[in-house]
Enzyme design. Structure first.
Site, mmCIF file in Angstrom:
data_model
loop_
_atom_site.group_PDB
_atom_site.id
_atom_site.type_symbol
_atom_site.label_atom_id
_atom_site.label_comp_id
_atom_site.label_asym_id
_atom_site.label_seq_id
_atom_site.Cartn_x
_atom_site.Cartn_y
_atom_site.Cartn_z
ATOM 1 N N GLN A 191 35.518 8.362 33.693
ATOM 2 C CA GLN A 191 36.302 7.648 32.678
ATOM 3 C C GLN A 191 37.761 7.546 33.112
ATOM 4 O O GLN A 191 38.526 6.786 32.531
ATOM 5 C CB GLN A 191 36.260 8.418 31.348
ATOM 6 C CG GLN A 191 34.931 8.391 30.627
ATOM 7 C CD GLN A 191 34.917 9.340 29.430
ATOM 8 O OE1 GLN A 191 34.331 10.405 29.507
ATOM 9 N NE2 GLN A 191 35.544 8.975 28.333
ATOM 10 N N GLU A 226 35.675 12.366 31.277
ATOM 11 C CA GLU A 226 37.119 12.138 31.184
ATOM 12 C C GLU A 226 37.819 13.006 32.225
ATOM 13 O O GLU A 226 38.676 12.538 32.954
ATOM 14 C CB GLU A 226 37.594 12.466 29.762
ATOM 15 C CG GLU A 226 39.065 12.115 29.551
ATOM 16 C CD GLU A 226 39.531 12.292 28.121
ATOM 17 O OE1 GLU A 226 38.682 12.396 27.208
ATOM 18 O OE2 GLU A 226 40.756 12.334 27.910
ATOM 19 N N ARG A 304 43.813 18.280 18.454
ATOM 20 C CA ARG A 304 43.165 17.300 17.585
ATOM 21 C C ARG A 304 42.398 17.994 16.454
ATOM 22 O O ARG A 304 42.270 17.461 15.359
ATOM 23 C CB ARG A 304 42.279 16.314 18.357
ATOM 24 C CG ARG A 304 42.000 15.048 17.548
ATOM 25 C CD ARG A 304 41.233 14.003 18.335
ATOM 26 N NE ARG A 304 42.073 12.993 18.967
ATOM 27 C CZ ARG A 304 42.545 11.890 18.378
ATOM 28 N NH1 ARG A 304 42.269 11.626 17.126
ATOM 29 N NH2 ARG A 304 43.288 11.039 19.048
ATOM 30 N N ARG A 336 33.191 12.942 22.283
ATOM 31 C CA ARG A 336 33.384 12.028 21.151
ATOM 32 C C ARG A 336 33.885 12.736 19.882
ATOM 33 O O ARG A 336 33.156 13.529 19.286
ATOM 34 C CB ARG A 336 32.051 11.337 20.861
ATOM 35 C CG ARG A 336 32.175 9.977 20.205
ATOM 36 C CD ARG A 336 30.815 9.331 20.220
ATOM 37 N NE ARG A 336 30.887 7.927 19.827
ATOM 38 C CZ ARG A 336 29.864 7.098 19.902
ATOM 39 N NH1 ARG A 336 28.709 7.512 20.351
ATOM 40 N NH2 ARG A 336 29.988 5.840 19.537
ATOM 41 N N PHE A 338 36.619 14.685 20.049
ATOM 42 C CA PHE A 338 37.682 15.423 20.742
ATOM 43 C C PHE A 338 38.293 16.536 19.889
ATOM 44 O O PHE A 338 39.505 16.624 19.735
ATOM 45 C CB PHE A 338 38.763 14.401 21.147
ATOM 46 C CG PHE A 338 39.585 14.775 22.350
ATOM 47 C CD1 PHE A 338 39.083 14.630 23.624
ATOM 48 C CD2 PHE A 338 40.885 15.246 22.210
ATOM 49 C CE1 PHE A 338 39.857 14.945 24.736
ATOM 50 C CE2 PHE A 338 41.671 15.568 23.316
ATOM 51 C CZ PHE A 338 41.152 15.413 24.574
ATOM 52 N N ALA A 503 39.819 8.571 23.757
ATOM 53 C CA ALA A 503 40.542 8.560 22.488
ATOM 54 C C ALA A 503 40.285 7.257 21.715
ATOM 55 O O ALA A 503 41.128 6.846 20.907
ATOM 56 C CB ALA A 503 42.044 8.783 22.703
ATOM 57 N N GLU A 707 34.987 6.633 18.302
ATOM 58 C CA GLU A 707 34.693 8.011 17.893
ATOM 59 C C GLU A 707 34.480 8.245 16.393
ATOM 60 O O GLU A 707 33.640 9.067 16.023
ATOM 61 C CB GLU A 707 35.823 8.939 18.381
ATOM 62 C CG GLU A 707 35.911 9.056 19.877
ATOM 63 C CD GLU A 707 37.200 9.732 20.301
ATOM 64 O OE1 GLU A 707 38.258 9.083 20.252
ATOM 65 O OE2 GLU A 707 37.143 10.909 20.663
HETATM 66 N N1 MTE Z 1 29.557 4.488 23.540
HETATM 67 C C1 MTE Z 1 28.680 4.486 24.567
HETATM 68 N N2 MTE Z 1 27.628 3.651 24.514
HETATM 69 N N3 MTE Z 1 28.834 5.311 25.650
HETATM 70 C C2 MTE Z 1 29.875 6.188 25.726
HETATM 71 O O1 MTE Z 1 30.001 6.920 26.712
HETATM 72 N N4 MTE Z 1 31.897 7.087 24.619
HETATM 73 C C3 MTE Z 1 32.578 7.313 23.338
HETATM 74 C C4 MTE Z 1 32.752 5.992 22.591
HETATM 75 N N5 MTE Z 1 31.505 5.275 22.549
HETATM 76 C C5 MTE Z 1 30.822 6.232 24.643
HETATM 77 C C6 MTE Z 1 30.623 5.322 23.562
HETATM 78 C C7 MTE Z 1 33.877 7.945 23.464
HETATM 79 S S1 MTE Z 1 33.948 9.609 23.583
HETATM 80 C C8 MTE Z 1 35.021 7.216 23.424
HETATM 81 S S2 MTE Z 1 36.534 7.979 23.469
HETATM 82 C C9 MTE Z 1 35.020 5.756 23.346
HETATM 83 O O2 MTE Z 1 33.707 5.222 23.295
HETATM 84 C C10 MTE Z 1 35.749 5.220 24.585
HETATM 85 O O3 MTE Z 1 35.752 3.852 24.650
HETATM 86 P P1 MTE Z 1 36.777 2.915 23.844
HETATM 87 O O4 MTE Z 1 38.119 3.551 23.933
HETATM 88 O O5 MTE Z 1 36.693 1.647 24.549
HETATM 89 O O6 MTE Z 1 36.270 2.876 22.443
HETATM 90 MO MO1 MOS Z 2 36.299 10.267 24.185
HETATM 91 S S1 MOS Z 2 35.874 12.235 23.729
HETATM 92 O O1 MOS Z 2 38.022 10.483 23.883
HETATM 93 O O2 MOS Z 2 36.167 10.259 25.878
#
Ligand code: MTE
Ligand code: MOS
Length: 751
Positions: A191, A226, A304, A336, A338, A503, A707
């Site tokens: 990431q 991450e 957080r 997810r 955090f 985030a 998240e």
């Molecule tokens: N959705 C899918 N399908 N796969 C993922 O790995 N990661 C989650 C969320 N949704 C994730 C997901 C997490 S932890 C975060 S922080 C956000 O997606 C990151 O992407 P964004 O900032 O574009 O929403």
């Molecule tokens: Mo999401 S836990 O901030 O990668």
């Protein structure tokens, strides 16, 4: 439109790290890791492994040309253990061979002698011995000590939450290739491409420009990549650099589960004080975060937890203290939410226990304490465009909470062994990296002479649909069809100094950067069109559906013609823009400031059925009113909401990490670690998009979605406890998640 990756995924055409056609001669790495949780390495002998068939090299800390350090926030983590190991799975060496089997076989021939040391698994034990990752953190508002006397009810308790394995479909992996001039190129499932670049450069003792990192997409990450994709990328890079041959390192599933970080387990104490009307007057919480053996992202995650310790409620007197405790488990990491879910679970537990004591439904307490416009969070920020009440009221109304509740009571009075439970779960989640500096991104946009467009940003696609969203943002800004646009891989040579896609800020930060870069091009094209049309004022030129308009009237010029005209006039068709979220600040000494650009709100009504003979349950429904801002991609947003809910349910119900007393993970396979399957998915999920909620702080007035919805899953916990108490009204349930069928059964028949 679907997420445009879905067709490729279903056909098996999408390329993940292990699918990249490896260059001829690519070698394969296998990680040798500690079999014990804590100990000194007295002796280690690699000779047998080095002589094993097919082996090309073996690397330990002694082979690192730069620094043996991969710590981000705290410099406390080695790439390879030196003289001691601190958790089961602590990497000690990398074996590189011609095939995976040869590398794996060779690793078994490494002979090490360890002296076992005392193993600490419990964060409270670590805290009592002052084994802390960072000094304790404390957020305060009002004066709790003076408030207790004014309360009619004061309730104290303990709440536990378990960890969570990410179980991304694509395990951690990297392919590293030596470049001319002594550099390396790393294809990584990360990431955070810049984190990989920076750390690999540090390990190799190279300037960052000698390390290029490229990310096509991830087969899921959920926070697990991450920070924790970095080590494997560095190992592959080290071997490739030393052997001058491409090296691939992809963890097998069981190793991935054993040796990579997960969501932090927490153990927490709370004390809540209420007036007889149910107003929360004071709240005190102490969080013991199980950080594992190294800091990783734990300090940021700890913060957080504090930022979300009051969830959707205004509480005038709060003191929340958090300890990041060093134990002999794998370094826990982002997942997810955090740290938010862990904080939110504790306040909801406190409210649940208070309601039980006061003989009211928890929703009565939730409702009267919801945040109002202008209310202050314990960290000093005030709510703005606060939708907490709107979402809660609309959910109660739209999904007929009152009559549903009566229905549940009726059902329970008619059924002895099958009981239903219902709960409301409000959520409030702050959007921004709480480390202010990370709130920046950039975009690089090329328009080619045929009118096709190529966009590079800092965003990493991991299934969340950021590429589909960025494509739509660019199409709208350039007034062209999405089919002209391609979103490129994320590459540190094209887009530098990126923050991880995390985030939930991927679309926000990169979306704004794309808008800015596209607008630079729009202005250049307006000027070219004005020249062509003899229009003196270029601002009168506009674009719509790939056509040029002058003073609102259509002209004969289309997008590809205009692009070509610009090229002939030697006008640059490339633009770059950088975006930083404005007005954020946070004083980490006073713990006050404005860490978030905005908040996402929502409320879920959750219903479950519990078989009280066997302890098994089903989630009947999760019905949500959720604040998406103005959604510009409903399919993606819906997918994120549904996925988040199911992942939250998994965390709170069935996903149980069990370590033995020696710190070895027993649940290290899908046969023993239960992630939600199709039967665990609620029989009904309804997501209502809150209307009229434009958000000036998100691209196209949208809100981040990745998240926040995970936390609706917490509602399942309290719905289940309600069902348990319908079966056994004298029950004083321990608050300990995950609430597995075994745990339910044991507490239903506890003597
Ligand atoms: N959705 C899918 N399908 N796969 C993922 O790995 N990661 C989650 C969320 N949704 C994730 C997901 C997490 S932890 C975060 S922080 C956000 O997606 C990151 O992407 P964004 O900032 O574009 O929403
Ligand atoms: Mo999401 S836990 O901030 O990668």
């Amino acid at each position: 439109m679907k997420n445009y990756d879905s067709i490729g995924h279903v056909r098996g055409e999408s390329i993940f790290v292990d699918d990249v056609t490896p260059p001829l001669g690519t070698l394969i790495g296998y990680v040798y890791y500690s079999p014990i949780a804590h100990g000194k390495i007295l002796k280690i002998n690699f000779a047998g492994a080095e002589r094993s068939p097919g082996v090309a090299g073996l690397f330990s800390f002694k082979d690192i040309p730069g620094e043996n350090q991969i710590g981000g926030i705290v410099q406390d983590e080695n790439l390879f253990a030196e003289d001691s190991v601190h958790f089961c799975g602590h990497p000690v060496a990398l074996v590189v061979a011609d095939t995976y089997q040869h590398a794996h076989e060779a690793s078994k021939k490494i002979k090490a002698v360890y002296e076992k040391l005392h193993v600490i698994l419990d964060p409270r034990e670590a805290a009592s011995k002052n084994l802390l990752i960072i000094p304790p953190r404390k957020f305060e508002l009002g004066n709790v000590d003076q408030a207790w006397d004014k309360c009619d009810y004061v309730i104290e308790g303990k709440a536990e939450t378990g960890g969570q394995e990410h179980m991304y479909l694509e395990t951690q992996g990297s392919l590293a290739m030596p470049l001319e001039g002594g550099g390396v190129k790393i294809i990584s499932s990360t990431q955070g491409p810049t984190a990989v670049q920076r750390t690999a450069a540090r390990i190799l003792g190279l300037p960052m420009h000698q390390v290029e990192v490229d990310v096509q997409r991830l087969g899921g990450a959920f926070g697990g990549k991450e920070d924790q994709a970095t080590a494997w990328a560095c190992m592959a890079a080290l071997a490739a650099y030393k052997l001058k041959t491409p090296v691939k390192l992809v963890l097998n599933r069981q190793d991935d589960i054993r040796i990579t970080g997960k969501r932090h387990p927490y153990s927490s104490d709370y004390k809540i004080g209420l007036s007889k009307e149910g107003r929360i007057l004071a709240y005190e919480a102490v969080f013991y975060q199980n950080a594992g053996a190294a800091a990783d992202l734990s300090p940021a995650i700890l913060d957080r937890t504090l930022f979300h310790c009051t969830n959707s409620y205004f509480i005038p007197n709060v003191r929340a203290t958090a300890y990041s405790c060093k134990t002999n488990l794998v370094p826990f990491t982002a997942f997810r939410g955090f740290g938010g879910p862990q904080g939110i679970f504790v306040i909801e537990s406190a409210i649940y226990k208070a309601a039980q004591r006061m003989g009211v439904d928890p929703s009565e307490i939730q409702r009267i304490n919801l945040l109002n416009e202008g209310d202050e969070f314990p960290f000093g920020q005030k709510t703005f465009n606060c939708n907490a009440k709107r979402c809660f009221d609309e959910a109660e109304k739209k999904f007929s909470f009152g009559s549903e509740r009566r229905g549940v009571e009726e059902f329970n009075s008619e059924n002895r062994l099958l009981k239903k439970g219902i709960a409301v779960m409000p959520v409030c989640f702050g959007i921004s990296f709480t480390t202010t500096l990370l709130n920046q991104a950039s975009a690089l946009v090329h328009i080619y002479t045929d009118g096709s467009v190529n966009i590079s940003t800092a965003a990493v696609e991991m299934g969340q649909g950021v590429n589909a969203k960025l494509k739509r943002i660019a199409a709208i800004t350039l007034s062209i069809s999405e089919s002209r646009i391609k979103i490129e891989s994320t590459n540190t040579s094209r887009v530098s100094n990126t923050s991880a896609t995390a985030a939930s800020k991927g679309t926000d930060l990169n979306g704004f950067a794309v808008i800015d870069a596209c607008n630079i091009l729009v202005e250049r094209l307006q000027k070219v069109a004005a020249g062509e049309l003899g229009e003196a004022d270029y601002t009168k030129i506009s674009f719509r559906n790939e056509k040029v308009f002058d003073e609102g009237k259509p002209t004969a010029i289309g997008f590809p013609d205009l692009v070509n005209k610009a090229y002939l006039k030697r006008i640059s068709l490339t633009a770059q823009a950088h975006h930083a979220t404005p007005d954020l600040y946070f004083d980490t000494k006073a713990n006050k400031g404005k860490p978030f650009a905005y908040h996402v709100y929502g409320s879920a009504i959750v219903q479950v059925s519990l078989d009280c003979l066997r302890g098994v349950y089903e989630v009947d429904s999760v019905k949500v009113v959720h604040d998406f801002g103005e959604s510009f991609h409903e399919v993606i947003d819906l997918g994120q909401a549904e996925g988040g809910i199911v992942q939250g349910i998994g965390w709170i119900t069935s996903e149980e990490l069990i370590w033995n007393s020696e710190g070895r993970l027993l649940t290290d396979a899908l046969s023993t670690y239960k992630i939600p399957d199709i039967h665990a998915v609620p029989k009904e999920i309804k997501i209502h998009f809150l209307e009229n909620s434009p958000n000036d702080f998100g691209p196209l007035r949208s809100k981040a979605v990745g998240e926040p919805t995970l936390m609706y899953g917490i509602g399942v916990y309290f719905a289940l406890v309600n069902a348990m108490r319908a079966f056994r009204p004298d029950l004083e349930p321990d608050i300990s998640s995950p609430l597995t069928p075994e745990k339910i059964l044991l507490s239903l028949y506890k003597l």
